[in-house]
Design an enzyme around this catalytic site. Structure first.
Site, mmCIF file in Angstrom:
data_model
loop_
_atom_site.group_PDB
_atom_site.id
_atom_site.type_symbol
_atom_site.label_atom_id
_atom_site.label_comp_id
_atom_site.label_asym_id
_atom_site.label_seq_id
_atom_site.Cartn_x
_atom_site.Cartn_y
_atom_site.Cartn_z
ATOM 1 N N HIS A 38 0.839 -1.206 0.000
ATOM 2 C CA HIS A 38 0.000 0.000 0.000
ATOM 3 C C HIS A 38 0.877 1.260 0.000
ATOM 4 O O HIS A 38 0.600 2.230 -0.713
ATOM 5 C CB HIS A 38 -0.873 0.056 1.252
ATOM 6 C CG HIS A 38 -1.879 -1.057 1.388
ATOM 7 N ND1 HIS A 38 -1.784 -2.027 2.354
ATOM 8 C CD2 HIS A 38 -3.013 -1.322 0.697
ATOM 9 C CE1 HIS A 38 -2.820 -2.851 2.253
ATOM 10 N NE2 HIS A 38 -3.583 -2.456 1.255
ATOM 11 N N GLN A 149 -0.881 -4.005 -9.027
ATOM 12 C CA GLN A 149 -0.871 -5.127 -9.978
ATOM 13 C C GLN A 149 -1.262 -6.441 -9.288
ATOM 14 O O GLN A 149 -1.724 -7.378 -9.920
ATOM 15 C CB GLN A 149 0.542 -5.225 -10.575
ATOM 16 C CG GLN A 149 0.768 -6.365 -11.533
ATOM 17 C CD GLN A 149 -0.096 -6.250 -12.763
ATOM 18 O OE1 GLN A 149 -0.400 -5.144 -13.207
ATOM 19 N NE2 GLN A 149 -0.502 -7.386 -13.296
HETATM 20 P P1 AMP Z 1 -6.627 -3.416 -0.429
HETATM 21 O O1 AMP Z 1 -6.412 -2.672 0.852
HETATM 22 O O2 AMP Z 1 -6.302 -4.876 -0.345
HETATM 23 O O3 AMP Z 1 -7.959 -3.131 -1.064
HETATM 24 O O4 AMP Z 1 -5.543 -2.843 -1.440
HETATM 25 C C1 AMP Z 1 -5.515 -1.468 -1.748
HETATM 26 C C2 AMP Z 1 -4.641 -1.268 -2.954
HETATM 27 O O5 AMP Z 1 -3.317 -1.738 -2.680
HETATM 28 C C3 AMP Z 1 -5.136 -2.059 -4.177
HETATM 29 O O6 AMP Z 1 -4.972 -1.263 -5.340
HETATM 30 C C4 AMP Z 1 -4.214 -3.236 -4.196
HETATM 31 O O7 AMP Z 1 -4.051 -3.798 -5.482
HETATM 32 C C5 AMP Z 1 -2.922 -2.630 -3.694
HETATM 33 N N1 AMP Z 1 -2.047 -3.662 -3.156
HETATM 34 C C6 AMP Z 1 -2.387 -4.666 -2.300
HETATM 35 N N2 AMP Z 1 -1.327 -5.469 -2.070
HETATM 36 C C7 AMP Z 1 -0.311 -4.975 -2.798
HETATM 37 C C8 AMP Z 1 1.048 -5.371 -3.001
HETATM 38 N N3 AMP Z 1 1.569 -6.449 -2.407
HETATM 39 N N4 AMP Z 1 1.822 -4.619 -3.826
HETATM 40 C C9 AMP Z 1 1.312 -3.530 -4.451
HETATM 41 N N5 AMP Z 1 0.043 -3.103 -4.302
HETATM 42 C C10 AMP Z 1 -0.754 -3.816 -3.494
#
Ligand code: AMP
Length: 281
Positions: A38, A149
């Protein structure tokens, strides 16, 4: 001296905070329980934008009835410290009441590319995602929005929605951040018991093996999927839900990989569902 971060909840507070930001403004939507993945999105937004808004909202409409909405991990204090250190200007943390007041009845639905893969395993998931992201876009009016991604289909669906609804917003997709052993960072990794956490590296190992086969010239999509299956099946703690080798635009399964493709999988480690993907090109 660093400027202080504004934390807002009500829409009116957000609109006021937004009015103080100089553009371009970058938006980083999250569900909280933040990790370095994030933060990499926030940092990229900070490099490319003058103002950065991060949102923390565990969006109930993107969870299925048997999914982990109630137990989704939360750590607001830790999240706010990370966001402040990363230079965020405004954090918006709406409640479900604010996002979906009584009588709510409007939905955004991207039709075709949401059907396969995650969409087929999680009915209604993308309708919840696109609806909430449209609402986040409307409320924060960013110039750029940053997605990972790690959730490749989600990023593509949001790009499609942005185009279809004529949002003047640039969608930026950032590479997947991984733990030292290769496991993709995820808030859901916190559910894993120690032995499951060790075993979870099998997703990365399987994707790597298939990518190596691709680099050595294998273009038969089913044989690439089989490389993934064979490796996941060797790990007794892992249960493969799906493996896909699909066209990057449509997410339809391929027979032959002769254009940009998404190799992706979903695996259960006990009750915890993990996803990961590599791009083949
Ligand atoms: P989430 O809190 O899981 O909804 O994720 C929020 C954003 O962070 C989304 O755009 C995800 O794709 C991105 N995200 C989650 N995990 C990762 C990661 N390991 N690397 C890069 N971006 C991530």
């Amino acid at each position: 001296m660093s400027k202080s971060m504004l934390i807002v909840m009500q829409l009116e507070e957000l609109f006021l905070a937004r009015s103080f930001l100089d553009g371009p403004v970058g938006l980083v939507p999250t569900m909280g329980y933040l990790h370095a993945g994030h933060i990499s999105l926030v940092e990229k937004a900070g490099l490319e934008c003058k103002g950065v808004i991060a949102t923390i909202f565990v969006n109930p409409t993107q969870f299925g009835p048997t999914e982990d909405l109630e137990k989704y991990p939360r750590n607001i204090d830790g999240d706010l410290k990370l966001l402040e250190a990363a230079g965020v200007d405004v954090v918006w943390m709406p409640t479900a009441q604010i996002m979906y007041p009584p009588g709510y009845q409007t939905w955004v639905d991207v039709e075709n590319m949401t059907k396969p893969l995650e969409g087929s395993m999680r009915p209604g998931h993308f309708r919840g995602v696109t609806t909430v992201v449209a609402k986040l876009f409307n409320a924060t009016r960013p110039d750029r929005a940053y997605f990972g991604q790690k959730d490749a289909q989600q990023a593509a669906v949001i790009r499609q929605m942005t185009r279809d609804l004529s949002y003047p917003i640039e969608i930026i997709v950032c590479s997947t951040r991984r733990e030292a052993d290769g496991l993709a960072m995820s808030s859901r990794n916190s559910y894993l018991a120690p032995e499951q956490r060790l075993a979870a590296v099998v997703l990365f190992r399987a994707l790597n093996a298939a990518q190596s086969a691709y680099k050595e010239g294998e273009r038969n999509a089913e044989r690439l999927r089989q490389v993934v299956r064979d490796i996941i099946n060797l790990e007794p703690l892992a249960k493969l839900q799906y493996v896909s080798c699909a066209d990057y635009e449509t997410f339809q399964e391929l027979e032959v990989v002769n254009s940009k493709a998404l190799l992706s999988l979903a695996v259960f480690m006990g009750a915890t569902r993990l996803i990961d993907n590599f791009i083949l090109e």
